[in-house]
Design an enzyme around this catalytic site. Structure first.
Site, PDB file in Angstrom:
ATOM      1  N   GLY A 137       0.806  -1.214   0.000  1.00 63.27           N
ATOM      2  CA  GLY A 137       0.000   0.000   0.000  1.00 63.27           C
ATOM      3  C   GLY A 137       0.837   1.261   0.000  1.00 63.27           C
ATOM      4  CB  CYS A 138       0.367   4.439   1.829  1.00 62.79           C
ATOM      5  SG  CYS A 138      -1.315   4.783   1.257  1.00 62.79           S
ATOM      6  CB  ALA A 139       4.346   1.112   3.708  1.00 66.32           C
ATOM      7  CB  ALA A 140       4.670   0.201  -1.849  1.00 60.13           C
ATOM      8  CG  PHE A 333       3.869   6.068   8.042  1.00 58.33           C
ATOM      9  CD1 PHE A 333       4.986   5.558   8.681  1.00 58.33           C
ATOM     10  CD2 PHE A 333       3.705   7.447   7.994  1.00 58.33           C
ATOM     11  CE1 PHE A 333       5.916   6.398   9.272  1.00 58.33           C
ATOM     12  CE2 PHE A 333       4.624   8.297   8.581  1.00 58.33           C
ATOM     13  CZ  PHE A 333       5.735   7.778   9.223  1.00 58.33           C
TER      14      PHE A 333
END
Length: 357
Positions: A137-140, A333
């Site tokens: 997700g956004c942590a990628a 995150f």
């Protein structure tokens, strides 16, 4: 030395404003028992504009998962090459200089990955390694930087291309009427980014150290329900409070490097929402100004998932960069709950900020 060079950023041409989003919510969900709460939450995101890969009237339709995923693939193939070429140019490398491509996205699925298509169509060497990351997700975005850093540490002369492509609007689910989903409909936007990590040379962030932290027993807080109609975003109401757990992890990761994470020169962090940035200010003892680049991304683009940290980093470059050897942190995150954190120093001298016209 592994150096993260200036990213290239692109957003689609269709724009929706905060006011238009609120009016759509009022119109589409006039009878929703928690409409007032949803409107208040959307209004508090700080998002003023978002870019969409389709006009809003098409975004609101659901033609089925097959059609939507085909749209994702077509739009990615049409839009990503230009971003890649610009990123290569800013890093002063060519396609033949790239040894690995890291492609991150959580809003569409392809197999073979987009990495194979890029190699076949853009002239990358057949030996180029491929690393698709689809489930962070956004942590990628942070994970991509960290894996590129690791690769360049193992192969000091290597160069890694990172590509982030997120069309969050293709995940719109008209039947999901929970307050969390209504909030998401007013928070997420579409965007693409590409950046090169050079094993030698380059200007930007010299990557010094990286790490990852998983908050135990929070797997259900951010997740996808994979159903016949595609990916259904699931957001737990406890997510905004996660910085109380992740800020200490950032501090602990910096300690062995003898850095105080509350006394750095620049901060590039995932702007998932204003609460995340506000809480980081509180737990790290920082002023809101230290997160101005992430806040600007949130205001002008919304949450563009894995591409957020690259958009925020590009704003630091546009502002002239940081002083030579200035210290900073880059952090993404996402689901897990996961933090991907990198520490780095600025390579090059601070330039005068360009004049906007």
């Amino acid at each position: 030395m592994a150096t993260l060079c200036r990213p290239a950023i692109a957003v689609p041409e269709h724009v929706i404003t905060r006011e238009e989003t609120l009016e759509l919510a009022r119109t589409l969900h006039a009878d929703h028992p928690q409409l007032d709460l949803a409107l208040r939450l959307i209004g508090n995101t700080g998002v003023q504009t978002r870019h969409l890969v389709q006009p809003i009237e098409d975004t609101l339709k659901h033609p089925g998962f097959t059609t939507r995923n085909a749209r994702y693939e077509a739009e990615a193939k049409a839009r990503v090459p230009d971003v890649v070429q610009r990123a290569l140019g800013m890093a002063e490398v060519t396609v033949r200089d790239i040894d690995m491509i890291v492609y991150v996205s959580c809003t569409g699925f392809m197999m073979p990955s987009m990495t194979a298509w890029l190699i076949n169509t853009m002239g990358f060497r057949n030996e180029t390694r491929q690393l698709p990351i689809a489930q962070l997700g956004c942590a990628a975005g942070g994970a991509a930087i960290n894996r590129a850093h690791d690769f360049c540490m193992a192969y000091p002369r290597a160069n890694v291309l990172i590509v982030a492509c997120e069309f969050c609007s293709l995940l719109y689910q008209p039947t999901d009427l929970g307050v969390g989903n209504l909030l998401s409909n007013g928070l997420f936007g579409d965007g693409m980014a590409a950046a090169v990590v050079r094993g030698q040379g380059g200007n930007g962030v010299h990557l010094e150290r990286n790490g990852s932290h998983l908050v135990p027993d929070t797997e259900a807080w951010i997740s996808y329900g994979v159903r016949d109609t595609g990916f259904h975003f699931i957001l737990d109401k406890r997510v905004p409070g996660t910085m109380s757990m992740l800020a200490p992890a950032m501090r602990e990761m910096a300690k062995p490097h003898d850095w105080d994470v509350s006394a750095l020169d620049f901060y590039i962090v995932h702007a998932g929402g204003p609460r995340i940035l506000d809480d980081l200010c509180h737990y790290l003892g920082l002023t809101p100004e230290m997160f101005r680049y992430s806040r600007a991304t949130l205001t002008e683009r919304g949450n563009i998932a894995s591409a957020v940290i690259f958009d925020a980093l590009d704003r630091l470059f546009e502002d002239g960069g940081a002083g030579h050897e200035a210290r900073g942190v880059i952090a993404g995150f996402g689901p897990g709950i996961t933090a991907e954190i990198a520490l780095g120093t600025w390579v090059g001298t601070r330039e005068a900020a360009p004049v906007r016209v």
